[in-house]
Write a protein that holds these residues in place. Structure first.
Motif, PDB file in Angstrom:
ATOM      1  N   ARG A 209       0.872  -1.179   0.000  1.00 20.44           N
ATOM      2  CA  ARG A 209       0.000   0.000   0.000  1.00 20.44           C
ATOM      3  C   ARG A 209       0.904   1.222   0.000  1.00 20.44           C
ATOM      4  NH1 ARG A 209      -2.928  -3.696  -0.586  1.00 20.44           N
ATOM      5  NH2 ARG A 209      -4.989  -4.102   0.315  1.00 20.44           N
ATOM      6  N   GLU A 210       0.443   2.279  -0.618  1.00 19.52           N
ATOM      7  CA  GLU A 210       1.240   3.499  -0.631  1.00 19.52           C
ATOM      8  C   GLU A 210       0.433   4.643  -0.050  1.00 19.52           C
ATOM      9  OE1 GLU A 210       2.190   3.112  -4.923  1.00 19.52           O
ATOM     10  OE2 GLU A 210       4.251   3.448  -4.311  1.00 19.52           O
ATOM     11  N   GLY A 211       1.037   5.339   0.896  1.00 18.12           N
ATOM     12  CA  GLY A 211       0.368   6.475   1.516  1.00 18.12           C
ATOM     13  C   GLY A 211       1.411   7.433   2.060  1.00 18.12           C
ATOM     14  N   ASP A 212       0.989   8.637   2.377  1.00 18.70           N
ATOM     15  CA  ASP A 212       1.948   9.689   2.722  1.00 18.70           C
ATOM     16  C   ASP A 212       2.109   9.915   4.222  1.00 18.70           C
ATOM     17  OD1 ASP A 212       2.306  10.162   0.046  1.00 18.70           O
ATOM     18  OD2 ASP A 212       0.677  11.636  -0.056  1.00 18.70           O
ATOM     19  N   ASP A 213       1.293   9.264   5.042  1.00 16.53           N
ATOM     20  CA  ASP A 213       1.250   9.682   6.448  1.00 16.53           C
ATOM     21  C   ASP A 213       2.014   8.767   7.399  1.00 16.53           C
ATOM     22  OD1 ASP A 213      -0.402  11.909   5.815  1.00 16.53           O
ATOM     23  OD2 ASP A 213      -2.096  10.531   5.620  1.00 16.53           O
ATOM     24  N   VAL A 214       1.851   7.472   7.246  1.00 13.94           N
ATOM     25  CA  VAL A 214       2.473   6.525   8.177  1.00 13.94           C
ATOM     26  C   VAL A 214       3.001   5.338   7.378  1.00 13.94           C
ATOM     27  CG1 VAL A 214       2.099   5.000  10.177  1.00 13.94           C
ATOM     28  CG2 VAL A 214       0.871   7.170  10.040  1.00 13.94           C
ATOM     29  N   THR A 215       4.143   4.806   7.802  1.00 11.31           N
ATOM     30  CA  THR A 215       4.697   3.594   7.193  1.00 11.31           C
ATOM     31  C   THR A 215       4.536   2.432   8.164  1.00 11.31           C
ATOM     32  OG1 THR A 215       6.306   4.885   5.949  1.00 11.31           O
ATOM     33  CG2 THR A 215       6.787   2.542   6.243  1.00 11.31           C
ATOM     34  N   VAL A 216       3.858   1.392   7.721  1.00 11.52           N
ATOM     35  CA  VAL A 216       3.713   0.185   8.532  1.00 11.52           C
ATOM     36  C   VAL A 216       4.579  -0.894   7.906  1.00 11.52           C
ATOM     37  CG1 VAL A 216       2.146  -1.575   9.403  1.00 11.52           C
ATOM     38  CG2 VAL A 216       1.381   0.795   9.245  1.00 11.52           C
ATOM     39  N   ILE A 217       5.511  -1.425   8.682  1.00 14.33           N
ATOM     40  CA  ILE A 217       6.405  -2.479   8.195  1.00 14.33           C
ATOM     41  C   ILE A 217       5.966  -3.782   8.853  1.00 14.33           C
ATOM     42  CG2 ILE A 217       8.794  -3.254   8.108  1.00 14.33           C
ATOM     43  CD1 ILE A 217       9.436  -0.121   8.318  1.00 14.33           C
ATOM     44  N   ALA A 218       5.682  -4.762   8.028  1.00 13.35           N
ATOM     45  CA  ALA A 218       5.097  -5.993   8.560  1.00 13.35           C
ATOM     46  C   ALA A 218       5.667  -7.193   7.829  1.00 13.35           C
ATOM     47  CB  ALA A 218       3.576  -5.956   8.412  1.00 13.35           C
ATOM     48  N   MET A 219       5.299  -8.369   8.317  1.00 16.47           N
ATOM     49  CA  MET A 219       5.781  -9.603   7.693  1.00 16.47           C
ATOM     50  C   MET A 219       4.760 -10.709   7.931  1.00 16.47           C
ATOM     51  SD  MET A 219       8.493  -9.550  10.672  1.00 16.47           S
ATOM     52  CE  MET A 219       8.079  -7.828  10.683  1.00 16.47           C
TER      53      MET A 219
END
Lengths: 337, 370, 322
Positions: A209-219
Motif C-alpha cells: 500500500r502506498e500512503g503519505d502519512d504513516v509507514t507500517v512495516i510488517a511480515m
C-alpha cells in the motif's frame, strides 16, 4: 488468473520444482503419510494436507516419510544438501526446532563459512508458525527472529498465496539454507497465482500500500492485517504505506529506510514476542539510520512477552490484531514532537 | 416518460473485475456531454479517465471517491429535469437489486483467453466478437494482450478480434527464437495459420507496430490494413534507458519511474500496473526471453529493424497514430512518411496512446476500417 | 584378503603421517604457536586408515572434534591442513574453520565437527544422496564414545535402518569422553545398541590395523550392495589429552606409557609386516623420513603463510546475500 489457496500454491511450487529438478526431494513426518500402515498410502500429505498428492506423483524415493526424529532427518536433509541433493524438509511446527536446532544453526548455517566457501548447502526447511489455531504454547510460536539471528540462514515469510509460490520456488533454487515459514492460519486464504513457475527474489520488500502519512512495516500474516488497516484509514484520508519485508534475512534495508523516511512515522508489526524481535530490529535500524527524518517515535505492535495461550478468549487478545495496528497508526500520527 | 440513463463501472479488458473510483469530474446538477470526462478510474492495469457514455443531466453520483466497486456497479444516473426524484430513487433501487445476479452472469459469460500451438510453441490469445475480416492486436516489448483492454472489447462489437501474447510475453511460451522482428512476425503468422485466418486487419503497438510493418511488407496477402500505434521500425532512435530500466528493475518502487516514461500523465501508472509487470517478468524464462528480444531488436541502443526505405512498397492501407509526448519512440519518426500513410498525432499523449486516448484511438480505427 | 605391497605401504604411510602430524601439532601448540583448541588423534590411526582405505572420493565421512586423522586418511592435503590449524589464509578452509572444522567436500570429507554427535545425521544425508542419485557411494560417521550417547547418534541409527541407507557408524571408543570413562558413561554395549536397531554390530581392536581393515571391508561392501547400515565399535586409546593442555589427571599413572610400548598401532603394524617379510624395515624407515620431511615442510610453510585479512572476514557467509 486462477485463484489458489496458500496451501495449493505451496503444493504447486513443490511439484513444479520437483518436475524441473530431479535433485529436489521432500522429507518429513507424514509428508505422504501412511508409510508402513495397512490403510491408505499418501494418507495425510502433511498434517494439514499441504504435500498431498506429491508422493503418488514422485514416488517414495523422492517423498520420504520419516520417523518422528527431527534431529536425524533435519540433519539428513542438511547432509544431503551438502552432498548434491536439494532437499525440502518439513519441520512440522517451528516449535519443534528445539530438538534439532544444532543441525540447523551449527551445521547447515555454518558449513560454508567454516569450510572456507567450499560448501554449498541448498536445503529448505519448511515449517508452520503462528497463533490463531487454538494450538497453545508449543504449537503456535513464531520464532523467526531466532533463525534471523543466525548468519548463514535465510528466512522467508510469505504473506499470501502468490508470495508463497514465488518465495518457495526461490528458496528451492537458492544455494543457501532457507527456513520457510508458513502461517498455519493462512492455508485456506486465496490469491491469484499464475500456473507457471516464477521466483520472487529474496531481500526485496514489497510495498503493498502506498500512503503519505504513516509507514507500517510488517511480515507474514501481519501484512494482511496492515493492509486492512491501510484500506480502512484510506477512507479517512489517512495514507498508510505498508511494507511486506518478505524475508527477514536478507532484509531489504533500503526499502524500509526509504519508506520510513518518506512518512517519518513508523509502525512495525511483528507477530513474535517483543524482545529481540524483528520489531526491535527494524525499529533500531530506522532509529539509527533515519533519526532525522522521524516525526514520532517508532511504534511496535507485537505479541506480548508471554507464551501463546490456549483459551480462544486469551489467544484472541494475544495476537496483534488489525485494531491494535490501527491504534498504533493513530498514535504515531497524533504524536506532536 | 423521460429516459433515465445509467452509468456503470466499465469493464476494461478481461482481467478487470473491479475498479477504484478515484475522482469525479462532475457534480450532481451539472450537464455532461457524451465523450467528456466523467470520472477517473484506477484498475489493475492503469488509471484512466472514464468518458461519459451518454449525454445528460447528472442527477445522482452513487459512489464515493476512493471506493472500489465491481464492474457493472451503478456509478451515476443521468436524466432530464422532468424526471422526478422519487422515480430516480426507485430506478436506483431496482437497478441495484438486479445488479448482483446479472454481474455474476456476465462474469461467467465473459470471453476467456486460451492457449494454442502455433509455430511449435504455446501462444496465448483472446478472441472477442464475430464476423468480417478479423482484427489482430499485437502488443509491444514487455506487454501482453491485456494492453488492449480499452480497445479490443469496444472494437469487437462489429467484428471478430484476436489479441495475442508474443513469444516470451504474457501467457505464451518463453521461447522468442531469434527474438528479432522477422522471427516475431513469423510467430504472428503462425497464429493466423493456426486459427485458419487468411487475412486480418492489424493493430500493432511499438515493437508490435514493427511486426505489423514487417507483415504488411513481407506477407501482403495476409494483411488487409495496418494501424500502427507509435510503431518501431521507422527510425533508429529508442529510449534505451526505458528498455534497460524495464529489464533491470525488480522492485516496484524502482520500476515505477521507468513505467512512467510510457505515459504523458504519470498518475496513470497504478501500483497494480507496476506489480503486474513485475509478476510477468518473474515468470520462469520471461527475463531471459525479454533480454534476448531486446538484444536482437535494440542492440547498441538503436533499432535494428528499419522499414522506412521500403514504405513505398506497402500494398495495404496504413495509418499511424502517435502521441506527441512519446518518450520511448520520438514522434518525429512519424514525419516524412509517404503521403498514402495517414498520420494522427495526439497531443499530451505518451507512448501508450491506445490506453491513454482509448476513445480517440478506437474511433480512428473504426473510421479506418470503414 | 591379503593386502598388496602397495596397500601396505600406503597404510603405513598414512598412519605415520597422522602420527607425525599430531606430534608436531602437539609441539607447536605447547610452544604457543597454534591458537584455539586442538584435539589429537595420535594412537587411533588404525581406525581412520583402516576404514578410509576402502573409500573413494564419491564416499563421504563425517568426523568429530578429533578429526585430523580422518582428514588425512580421506585424502585432505596435509600442508593445507597445517595452514588451517595455524589460522592461515592458505588453510584448507581459508583459516575460518580451524582444527575443529577442517573439511574438504571434494574429497568427501564433510568436516571435523565441534558438536559431539553432530556428524551422524549428516552422513544419513550423504548416504541418502548416494542412494537417490545412484552413485554407489557410502557414508561413514566417525563418532566418539561420548558422541555415542547423543540422541542425534541414536536417532541416526534408526533413520539409517528404516531408510536402509548405505551408512556406517564407527564408534571410536578411546576410553574417555573428555575426562569421563566410557566404561561408566555408556549403558549397555555398542554392539547391543546396534542389535537393538536391527543393525549388524562389530567390536574390533582398534590397535590392530588389520582387524579394523577387515571389518571395514565387510561393512562397506554391505552398504555398497544395498545391505543397509552397520555399526563398528573400535576400542583403542588416545595418547594425548582430550584437548591440548589437558593434564590427564583422570588417567592411570602408567596407562599411556604402557599403551605406547605395548599396543601402539603403528609399531604393531610394523612388527607384523616385517616379521612376515611383507615389507622391509628399510622401506618403512624411508617412509618415516619422507613423512618427517613432509611435516617439516608443511609446518614451515604454514608458519610463513599470511594470515587472512579484514577483507576475508565477511566472505563466504552465504553463496549470495543481497
Amino acid at each position: 488468473m486462477p485463484k489458489k489457496t496458500y496451501r495449493q500454491a505451496i503444493n504447486e511450487a513443490l511439484r513444479q520444482e520437483m518436475e524441473r529438478d530431479p535433485r529436489v526431494i521432500l522429507m518429513g513426518e507424514d509428508v505422504a503419510g501412511g508409510m508402513g500402515s495397512p490403510g491408505e498410502d499418501d494418507a495425510w500429505g502433511g498434517p494439514l494436507g499441504v504435500t498431498k498428492g506429491l508422493m503418488p506423483r514422485f514416488g517414495r524415493e523422492r517423498v520420504l516419510d520419516t520417523p518422528i526424529s527431527e534431529s536425524a532427518f533435519i540433519g539428513a536433509a542438511v547432509g544431503a544438501a551438502a552432498t548434491g541433493l536439494r532437499p525440502v524438509a518439513e519441520l512440522m511446527f517451528v516449535d519443534f526446532f528445539g530438538v534439532c536446532f544444532d543441525q540447523i544453526f551449527n551445521q547447515a548455517a555454518k558449513f560454508r563459512y567454516m569450510f572456507g566457501g567450499k560448501a554449498v548447502t541448498p536445503v529448505v526447511i519448511r515449517t508452520m508458525y503462528g497463533a490463531g489455531f487454538r494450538a497453545a504454547s508449543q504449537h503456535s510460536q513464531c520464532l523467526y527472529p531466532i533463525f534471523t539471528h543466525i548468519p548463514g540462514l535465510k528466512v522467508a515469510l510469505p504473506s499470501n498465496a502468490y508470495e508463497a509460490k514465488g518465495l518457495l520456488i526461490q528458496a528451492i533454487r537458492d544455494d543457501d539454507p532457507v527456513i520457510f515459514f508458513e502461517h498455519k492460519a493462512m492455508y485456506d486464504e486465496e490469491a491469484e497465482v499464475p500456473d507457471e513457475p516464477y521466483a520472487i527474489p529474496f531481500g526485496e520488500a514489497n510495498v503493498t500500500r502506498e500512503g503519505d502519512d504513516v509507514t507500517v512495516i510488517a511480515m507474514g500474516r501481519m501484512v494482511n492485517f496492515a493492509n486492512q488497516v491501510a484500506d480502512k484509514l484510506a477512507k479517512e484520508k489517512i495514507g498508510v504505506t505498508v511494507v511486506d519485508i518478505r524475508t527477514t534475512s536478507p532484509l531489504d534495508r533500503e526499502t524500509i529506510l526509504e519508506t520510513a523516511a518518506e512518512t517519518g512515522r513508523v509502525v512495525v508489526v511483528d507477530e513474535s514476542h517483543p524482545r529481540c524481535s524483528m520489531a526491535t530490529d527494524i525499529a533500531a535500524l530506522v532509529a539509527q539510520e533515519r533519526f532525522a527524518d522521524l516525526k514520532a517515535p517508532v511504534k511496535m505492535v507485537t505479541a506480548p512477552h508471554a507464551p501463546v495461550p490456549f483459551s480462544p478468549a486469551l489467544e484472541d487478545l494475544y495476537i496483534p490484531s488489525p485494531a491494535k495496528i490501527e491504534a498504533a497508526v493513530r498514535e504515531v500520527l497524533a504524536f506532536q514532537g | 416518460m423521460a429516459e433515465i440513463t445509467p452509468v456503470v463501472m466499465p469493464k476494461w479488458g478481461l482481467a478487470m473485475q473491479e475498479g477504484l473510483l478515484a475522482a469525479w469530474h462532475v457534480q450532481p446538477g451539472e450537464r455532461i456531454e457524451k465523450g467528456r470526462e466523467l470520472c477517473e478510474i484506477e484498475t489493475s492495469k492503469i488509471a484512466n479517465v472514464f468518458e461519459s457514455p451518454a449525454s445528460g443531466l447528472v442527477r445522482r453520483l452513487l459512489v464515493e471517491p476512493g471506493t472500489t466497486v465491481p464492474v457493472g456497479k451503478l456509478l451515476a444516473v443521468l436524466a432530464e429535469p422532468e424526471v422526478p426524484d422519487p422515480a430516480i430513487d426507485a430506478y436506483v433501487a431496482a437497478f441495484e437489486a438486479r445488479f448482483a445476479s446479472e454481474a455474476a452472469e456476465a462474469a461467467a459469460s465473459a470471453p476467456q483467453p486460451r492457449q494454442l500451438e502455433a509455430g511449435g510453441r504455446r501462444i496465448r490469445i483472446l478472441e472477442i466478437g464475430e464476423g468480417g475480416v478479423p482484427l489482430l492486436f499485437v502488443h509491444g516489448f514487455g506487454g501482453d494482450l491485456e494492453n488492449w483492454m480499452f480497445n479490443q472489447a469496444e472494437l469487437a462489437a462489429r467484428r471478430r478480434t484476436i489479441a495475442l501474447d508474443l513469444p516470451g510475453h504474457g501467457g505464451s511460451a518463453k521461447e522468442p527464437g531469434e527474438g528479432d522482428v522477422p522471427a516475431l512476425a513469423d510467430a504472428v503468422v503462425a497464429v493466423l495459420d493456426a486459427l485458419g485466418v487468411e487475412r486480418a486487419h492489424l493493430v500493432g503497438h511499438s515493437l508490435g507496430g514493427a511486426i505489423g510493418l514487417a507483415l504488411a511488407l513481407e506477407r501482403p496477402q495476409r494483411v488487409a490494413s495496418a494501424t500502427l500505434v507509435a510503431p518501431a521500425g521507422l527510425g533508429p532512435e529508442i529510449a534505451m534507458d526505458y528498455i534497460e530500466g524495464f529489464l533491470a528493475q525488480s522492485r516496484a518502487r524502482k520500476l515505477r519511474p521507468v513505467l512512467e516514461m510510457l505515459v504523458h500523465d504519470p498518475k496513470l501508472v497504478t501500483a497494480e500496473m507496476v506489480e503486474n509487470v513485475l509478476k510477468a517478468k518473474r515468470m520462469d524464462g520471461a527475463q531471459a526471453a525479454l533480454e534476448r528480444i531486446a538484444a536482437a531488436c535494440f542492440a547498441g541502443g538503436r533499432q535494428r529493424w528499419l522499414a522506412r526505405e521500403r514504405l513505398g512498397a506497402l500494398a495495404c492501407p496504413v495509418q499511424v497514430i502517435w502521441g506527441e509526448a512519446d518518450r520511448i519512440l520520438p514522434v518525429a519518426q512519424a514525419e516524412g512518411l509517404p503521403a498514402t500513410i495517414a498520420v494522427h498525432r495526439l497531443a499530451a499523449t505518451g507512448h501508450l496512446a491506445h490506453m491513454e486516448r482509448a476513445a480517440e484511438v478506437n474511433a480512428l480505427i473504426e473510421r479506418f476500417l470503414d | 584378503m591379503q593386502l598388496s605391497r602397495d596397500q601396505l605401504l600406503h597404510a603405513y604411510r598414512q598412519m605415520r603421517t597422522i602420527r607425525a602430524f599430531e606430534d608436531r601439532v602437539h609441539e607447536e601448540f605447547s610452544a604457543g604457536n597454534i591458537p584455539g583448541f586442538v584435539h589429537l588423534y595420535a594412537g587411533e590411526e588404525a581406525s581412520a586408515v583402516g576404514f578410509c582405505m576402502h573409500l573413494e572420493d564419491r564416499d563421504h565421512i563425517a568426523s568429530t572434534h578429533r578429526g585430523h586423522g580422518h582428514c588425512i586418511a580421506k585424502g585432505c592435503d596435509v600442508g593445507a591442513m597445517m595452514a588451517e590449524i595455524f589460522g592461515k589464509k592458505e588453510g584448507l578452509c581459508g583459516g575460518k574453520g580451524g582444527s575443529m572444522h577442517i573439511a574438504d567436500l571434494e574429497k568427501g570429507m564433510m568436516g571435523a565437527n565441534g558438536i559431539v554427535g553432530g556428524g551422524p545425521p549428516l552422513i544419513c544425508g550423504a548416504a541418502l544422496t548416494a542412494k537417490t542419485l545412484g552413485t554407489g557411494g557410502v557414508a561413514i560417521a566417525f563418532v566418539g564414545d561420548g558422541g555415542s550417547n547423543q540422541g542425534t547418534t541414536l536417532e541416526s541409527y534408526n533413520l539409517a535402518k528404516v531408510w536402509n541407507l548405505p551408512a556406517i557408524f564407527v564408534i571410536e571408543d578411546n576410553g574417555y569422553a573428555e575426562s569421563t570413562a566410557s566404561s561408566w558413561s555408556v549403558a549397555g554395549s555398542q554392539v547391543g545398541r546396534a542389535a537393538g536397531f536391527g543393525m549388524p554390530g562389530y567390536e574390533v581392536d582398534g590397535h590392530d590395523f588389520f582387524a579394523v581393515h577387515a571389518v571395514a571391508r565387510e561393512v562397506i561392501e554391505r552398504a555398497r550392495n544395498g545391505g543397509g547400515p552397520s555399526l563398528v565399535h573400535v576400542k583403542f586409546a588416545r595418547y594425548y589429552g582430550h584437548f591440548e593442555g589437558d593434564a590427564m589427571t583422570y588417567r592411570g599413572k602408567d596407562e599411556v606409557p604402557r599403551l605406547m610400548a605395548e599396543r601402539d598401532c603403528i609399531d604393531l603394524f610394523r612388527r607384523r609386516v616385517t616379521e612376515a617379510a611383507l615389507l622391509e624395515p628399510s622401506e618403512l624407515d624411508a617412509i618415516d623420513r619422507e613423512v618427517a620431511e613432509l611435516i617439516d615442510r608443511a609446518t614451515a610453510e604454514a608458519k610463513a603463510a599470511p594470515m587472512p585479512s579484514e577483507a576475508d572476514l565477511l566472505t563466504d557467509v552465504y553463496v549470495s546475500y543481497h
